[in-house]
Enzyme design. Structure first.
Site, short mmCIF file in Angstrom:
data_model
loop_
_atom_site.label_atom_id
_atom_site.label_comp_id
_atom_site.label_asym_id
_atom_site.label_seq_id
_atom_site.Cartn_x
_atom_site.Cartn_y
_atom_site.Cartn_z
N GLY A 218 21.47 5.10 2.10
CA GLY A 218 20.14 5.60 2.37
C GLY A 218 19.99 5.94 3.83
N GLN B 240 15.75 7.32 11.81
CA GLN B 240 17.12 7.04 12.25
C GLN B 240 17.79 8.25 12.88
OE1 GLN B 240 18.27 5.05 8.32
NE2 GLN B 240 19.49 3.91 9.80
N CYS C 176 23.34 -1.43 7.87
CA CYS C 176 22.46 -0.34 8.29
C CYS C 176 23.25 0.58 9.19
CB CYS C 176 21.24 -0.90 9.03
SG CYS C 176 20.09 0.36 9.60
N LEU C 177 23.09 1.88 8.99
CA LEU C 177 23.81 2.84 9.83
C LEU C 177 23.40 2.73 11.29
CD1 LEU C 177 23.73 5.94 7.45
CD2 LEU C 177 25.65 4.39 7.86
N HIS D 30 14.50 -1.56 2.26
CA HIS D 30 15.20 -1.38 3.54
C HIS D 30 14.78 -0.07 4.20
CE1 HIS D 30 18.92 -1.64 6.17
NE2 HIS D 30 18.56 -0.37 6.30
N GLU D 31 14.77 1.01 3.40
CA GLU D 31 14.44 2.32 3.99
C GLU D 31 12.99 2.40 4.44
OE1 GLU D 31 16.80 4.08 4.84
OE2 GLU D 31 18.27 3.09 3.58
N HIS E 13 12.18 0.97 7.76
CA HIS E 13 12.46 1.85 8.91
C HIS E 13 11.22 2.64 9.31
CE1 HIS E 13 16.76 1.52 9.76
NE2 HIS E 13 17.05 1.59 8.47
NI NI Z 1 18.94 1.09 7.81
#
Ligand code: NI
Length: 178
Positions: A47, A52, A100-101, A142-143, A146
């Protein structure tokens, strides 16, 4: 369409609250979504949230489709979710490892609601309303975090359960990064 730089933890833009999208099906929104898809695919993410890549809008995408990095994970259809509203269904939580990226190479054990309903809009502005559980529910939580400037380490109850993937899981890499 382009692979964009993913901001890393420490960048103040990851701590900001994102603004709702007010116009759907526009060239700008389509271009943003194309960049998000390209970026997520390039990083093999599960995701990605617009903040981000430095865009402060309430836009997230996610998909889990036979990703070689976590073969055990259930399939989640590719979803564009805009201006989301989450409603937890019940108090039940479960803990699982997340990545997480924006924190490459790290994992933490994060509690999330097991079941939830999410509502919002797709790229064309059509309403979306799903009730999900398990990994699907986890990815959404999670998304959407953000969009409120929350990175998963803030959700970890015991920071002893936070560390480098290669140390926590030597020889394997089967947990999603989002
Ligand atoms: Ni993340």
């Amino acid at each position: 369409m382009a692979v964009r730089e993913v901001l890393k933890m420490g960048d103040a833009r990851l701590l900001a609250r994102a603004e709702p999208v007010s116009a759907f099906d526009t060239p700008e929104l389509r271009a943003l979504l194309a960049d998000m898809r390209d970026t997520m695919a390039a990083q093999h993410g599960a995701g990605l949230a617009a903040p981000q890549i430095g865009v402060g809008l309430q836009v997230v995408i996610f998909a889990v489709n036979a990703n070689p990095r976590y073969p055990e994970a259930e399939t989640v259809p590719e979803t564009v979710l805009i201006n989301p509203v989450l409603t937890a269904l019940g108090e039940e939580e479960e803990e699982a490892w997340e990545g997480c990226l924006s924190l490459p190479g790290m994992r933490g054990l994060v509690p999330r609601y097991r079941r939830l309903r999410y509502q919002g809009f797709d790229a064309a502005g059509q309403p979306l309303d799903r009730t999900v559980s398990g990994f699907h529910a986890r990815v959404v939580q999670h998304e959407v975090d953000h969009l409120y400037g929350i990175l998963y380490p803030r959700r970890i109850r015991d920071l002893r359960n936070f560390g480098f993937t290669e140390v926590l899981f030597p020889g394997q890499d089967t947990v999603a990064e989002e």
